[in-house]
Design a protein around this motif. Structure first.
Motif, mmCIF file in Angstrom:
data_model
loop_
_atom_site.group_PDB
_atom_site.id
_atom_site.type_symbol
_atom_site.label_atom_id
_atom_site.label_comp_id
_atom_site.label_asym_id
_atom_site.label_seq_id
_atom_site.Cartn_x
_atom_site.Cartn_y
_atom_site.Cartn_z
ATOM 1 N N ASP A 111 -0.643 -7.627 -1.183
ATOM 2 C CA ASP A 111 -0.934 -8.371 -0.190
ATOM 3 C C ASP A 111 -0.416 -7.357 1.009
ATOM 4 O OD1 ASP A 111 -0.174 -9.890 -2.209
ATOM 5 O OD2 ASP A 111 1.624 -10.610 -1.325
ATOM 6 N N ARG A 125 3.663 -7.396 -4.107
ATOM 7 C CA ARG A 125 3.882 -6.965 -2.341
ATOM 8 C C ARG A 125 3.125 -5.986 -1.818
ATOM 9 N NH1 ARG A 125 9.869 -7.111 -0.585
ATOM 10 N NH2 ARG A 125 9.800 -5.966 -2.732
ATOM 11 N N THR A 167 -4.096 -9.223 -5.626
ATOM 12 C CA THR A 167 -3.475 -9.936 -4.667
ATOM 13 C C THR A 167 -2.670 -11.245 -4.442
ATOM 14 O OG1 THR A 167 -3.222 -9.579 -1.872
ATOM 15 C CG2 THR A 167 -4.552 -9.538 -2.743
ATOM 16 N N ASN A 168 -1.743 -11.843 -4.156
ATOM 17 C CA ASN A 168 -2.055 -13.271 -3.606
ATOM 18 C C ASN A 168 -2.626 -13.241 -2.627
ATOM 19 O OD1 ASN A 168 -0.238 -13.123 -5.922
ATOM 20 N ND2 ASN A 168 1.255 -13.190 -4.746
ATOM 21 N N ARG A 169 -2.996 -12.509 -1.612
ATOM 22 C CA ARG A 169 -3.937 -12.964 -0.519
ATOM 23 C C ARG A 169 -5.415 -12.125 -0.537
ATOM 24 N NH1 ARG A 169 0.790 -11.407 4.417
ATOM 25 N NH2 ARG A 169 1.965 -12.260 3.283
ATOM 26 N N ARG A 170 -5.769 -13.468 -1.156
ATOM 27 C CA ARG A 170 -7.992 -12.270 -1.769
ATOM 28 C C ARG A 170 -8.161 -12.719 -0.127
ATOM 29 N NH1 ARG A 170 -8.468 -11.643 -6.961
ATOM 30 N NH2 ARG A 170 -11.159 -12.537 -7.055
ATOM 31 N N GLY A 171 -7.706 -14.074 0.469
ATOM 32 C CA GLY A 171 -8.627 -14.306 1.570
ATOM 33 C C GLY A 171 -8.595 -13.269 2.310
ATOM 34 N N ARG A 172 -7.971 -12.835 2.588
ATOM 35 C CA ARG A 172 -7.273 -11.184 4.127
ATOM 36 C C ARG A 172 -8.456 -10.441 2.782
ATOM 37 N NH1 ARG A 172 -1.791 -13.221 5.686
ATOM 38 N NH2 ARG A 172 -2.686 -14.464 7.246
ATOM 39 N N ALA A 198 -3.993 -6.307 1.290
ATOM 40 C CA ALA A 198 -4.915 -7.025 2.392
ATOM 41 C C ALA A 198 -4.823 -7.300 3.407
ATOM 42 C CB ALA A 198 -4.618 -8.226 0.740
ATOM 43 N N VAL A 199 -3.461 -7.097 4.398
ATOM 44 C CA VAL A 199 -3.106 -7.868 4.795
ATOM 45 C C VAL A 199 -3.691 -6.239 6.124
ATOM 46 C CG1 VAL A 199 -1.802 -8.232 6.894
ATOM 47 C CG2 VAL A 199 -1.435 -9.542 4.655
#
Length: 88
Positions: A17, A14, A54-59, A20-21
């Motif tokens: 993540d 978390r 991170t699970n939000r690699r795109g961000r 990343a954001v």
């Protein structure tokens, strides 16, 4: 002891993540204001988030790109104005 290990791991994911954001948001804001500070912070947060999985690699990748764009915009305006900062 067995029950605390998965909770610790989930908290770490978390956190990455959130990094990343945060890198995405700071990189986006850096295009408008304080790019000399927000650009490098966005780059570091994105790199740490990607390194930690991170699970939000795109961000995170967007934050990395926007952080780099912040520094490119700063360099372009510095060349145009012959100053170390820029304003609207």
């Amino acid at each position: 002891m067995h029950l605390t290990a998965p909770a610790t791991r989930r908290t770490g994911i978390r956190d990455t993540d959130g990094m990343a954001v945060a890198s995405f948001v700071l990189g986006l804001l850096g295009l408008l204001v304080l790019n000399v500070f927000l650009g490098p912070i966005a780059i570091v947060l994105a790199a740490v988030a990607l390194a930690r999985g991170t699970n939000r690699r795109g961000r995170a990748w967007l934050g990395l790109g926007l952080g780099a764009a912040d520094l490119v915009v700063l360099a372009a305006f510095m060349q145009a104005d012959n100053t170390i900062s820029w304003s609207f």
